[in-house]
Design a protein around this motif. Structure first.
Motif, short mmCIF file in Angstrom:
data_model
loop_
_atom_site.label_atom_id
_atom_site.label_comp_id
_atom_site.label_asym_id
_atom_site.label_seq_id
_atom_site.Cartn_x
_atom_site.Cartn_y
_atom_site.Cartn_z
N PRO A 67 4.51 4.70 3.51
CA PRO A 67 4.57 4.48 2.06
C PRO A 67 3.77 5.52 1.29
N THR A 68 4.24 5.80 0.08
CA THR A 68 3.56 6.76 -0.78
C THR A 68 2.86 6.03 -1.91
N PHE A 69 1.83 6.67 -2.45
CA PHE A 69 1.18 6.15 -3.65
C PHE A 69 1.99 6.57 -4.86
N ARG A 70 2.29 5.62 -5.72
CA ARG A 70 3.02 5.92 -6.94
C ARG A 70 2.14 5.55 -8.13
N ALA A 71 1.73 6.56 -8.89
CA ALA A 71 0.83 6.31 -10.02
C ALA A 71 1.49 5.45 -11.09
N SER A 72 2.83 5.41 -11.14
CA SER A 72 3.53 4.67 -12.18
C SER A 72 3.21 3.18 -12.15
N ASP A 73 3.03 2.62 -10.96
CA ASP A 73 2.68 1.20 -10.89
C ASP A 73 1.25 0.98 -10.41
N GLY A 74 0.55 2.06 -10.08
CA GLY A 74 -0.86 1.95 -9.71
C GLY A 74 -1.09 1.27 -8.39
N LEU A 75 -0.05 1.10 -7.58
CA LEU A 75 -0.19 0.37 -6.33
C LEU A 75 0.03 1.30 -5.13
N TRP A 76 -0.71 1.04 -4.07
CA TRP A 76 -0.51 1.74 -2.81
C TRP A 76 -0.40 0.67 -1.73
N ALA A 77 0.79 0.53 -1.18
CA ALA A 77 1.05 -0.49 -0.15
C ALA A 77 0.62 -1.87 -0.63
N HIS A 99 -1.63 -2.69 -2.95
CA HIS A 99 -3.01 -2.82 -3.41
C HIS A 99 -3.27 -1.93 -4.62
N ARG A 100 -4.12 -2.41 -5.54
CA ARG A 100 -4.60 -1.55 -6.62
C ARG A 100 -5.47 -0.46 -6.00
N VAL A 101 -5.22 0.77 -6.38
CA VAL A 101 -5.98 1.90 -5.84
C VAL A 101 -7.47 1.70 -6.09
N GLU A 102 -7.81 1.15 -7.24
CA GLU A 102 -9.22 0.93 -7.58
C GLU A 102 -9.92 0.00 -6.59
N ASP A 103 -9.14 -0.85 -5.92
CA ASP A 103 -9.72 -1.84 -5.01
C ASP A 103 -9.90 -1.32 -3.59
N VAL A 104 -9.22 -0.22 -3.25
CA VAL A 104 -9.26 0.23 -1.85
C VAL A 104 -9.54 1.72 -1.66
N CYS A 105 -9.54 2.48 -2.73
CA CYS A 105 -9.65 3.93 -2.56
C CYS A 105 -10.58 4.57 -3.59
N THR A 106 -11.73 3.95 -3.82
CA THR A 106 -12.76 4.52 -4.68
C THR A 106 -14.12 4.25 -4.04
N PRO A 107 -15.13 5.06 -4.36
CA PRO A 107 -16.48 4.79 -3.86
C PRO A 107 -16.98 3.41 -4.29
N GLU A 108 -16.59 3.00 -5.49
CA GLU A 108 -17.01 1.69 -5.99
C GLU A 108 -16.42 0.55 -5.16
#
Length: 239
Positions: free
Chosen positions: A27-37, A39-48
């Motif tokens: 699967p690819t990340f699509r910025a249009s819906d902000g989801l990756w597989a 999940h919200r990218v902010e929840d799984v792919c940030t230092p925070e």
């Protein structure tokens, strides 16, 4: 369009993105819906996210590891490996992808600017090198520790972090006479700038993908189609 001729004096820089892995079923990340597989990218792919919920981050990347292990290199990966075999040190591959499909196809002269799924490194960034780690963890307690005692984190460049090996990448772009970009939307920086840097240096620039990228104007040639169908046989290497 016709064949891309690579002369005996050409230096080739290849940039690949999520599209080439998508043809292997990842699967690819699509910025249009902000989801990756899912999940919200902010929840799984940030230092925070790593600080607030390391268990979820590790669950996500463990799932990506399990999925990646089931995928196989496709004809586009193989075509790039064959091109490298013909060009030797005049070939360089930079991938935005974190899977190991290029390596499994046989690529050797490459860097992963966004990290590698099959590696982990110190969460405290103590300076220890990344370690090979293909484990699929079912709980945070299973995650290993660095030699310094800190917990390991995925060797992934999270959003907001600096991509890896930028000095080497810029050096390779600086000597490239041909840049080939495969399966990337032209929306993620700094990679979206690479074609501009190459053009400034006088390089020819070719894009391969199912649809034109956002930065299509920067390419001397745009070849529409699936990479696995277009790349095999696209290049003619003069000796």
């Amino acid at each position: 369009m016709g064949k891309i001729v690579i002369g005996s004096g050409d230096w080739v820089f290849v940039l690949t993105g999520a599209g080439i892995s998508a043809e292997s079923g990842l699967p690819t990340f699509r910025a249009s819906d902000g989801l990756w597989a899912g999940h919200r990218v902010e929840d799984v792919c940030t230092p925070e996210a790593l600080e607030l919920n390391p268990a979820l981050v590790w669950q996500f990347y463990s799932e990506r590891r399990a999925q990646g292990a089931k995928a196989d290199p496709n004809p586009a990966h193989i075509a790039l490996t064959e091109l490298e075999a013909k060009l030797g040190d005049r070939f360089f591959l930079c991938t935005q992808n974190v899977d190991d499909l290029h390596e499994r196809a046989g690529s050797k002269r490459l860097v992963h600017m966004h990290g590698e799924l099959a590696k982990s490194r110190c969460e405290d960034e103590c300076g220890q090198p990344p370690v090979t780690d293909r484990a699929v963890y079912t709980s945070l307690d299973e995650v290993g520790r660095c030699a310094c005692g800190a917990r390991l984190r995925p060797h992934i460049v999270f959003f907001g972090e600096i991509p890896l090996e930028m000095e080497r990448i810029q050096r390779e772009i600086g000597r490239a006479t041909l840049m080939v970009v495969v399966g990337t939307s032209g929306s993620v920086y700094p990679a979206a700038n690479y074609v501009q840097w190459a053009r400034q240096g006088g390089a020819r620039t070719v894009y391969v993908g199912p649809e034109p990228p956002l930065n299509a104007h920067a390419f001397t040639n745009v070849v529409e189609g699936k990479a696995g169908e277009v790349l095999p046989g696209l290049f003619v290497v003069e000796t």
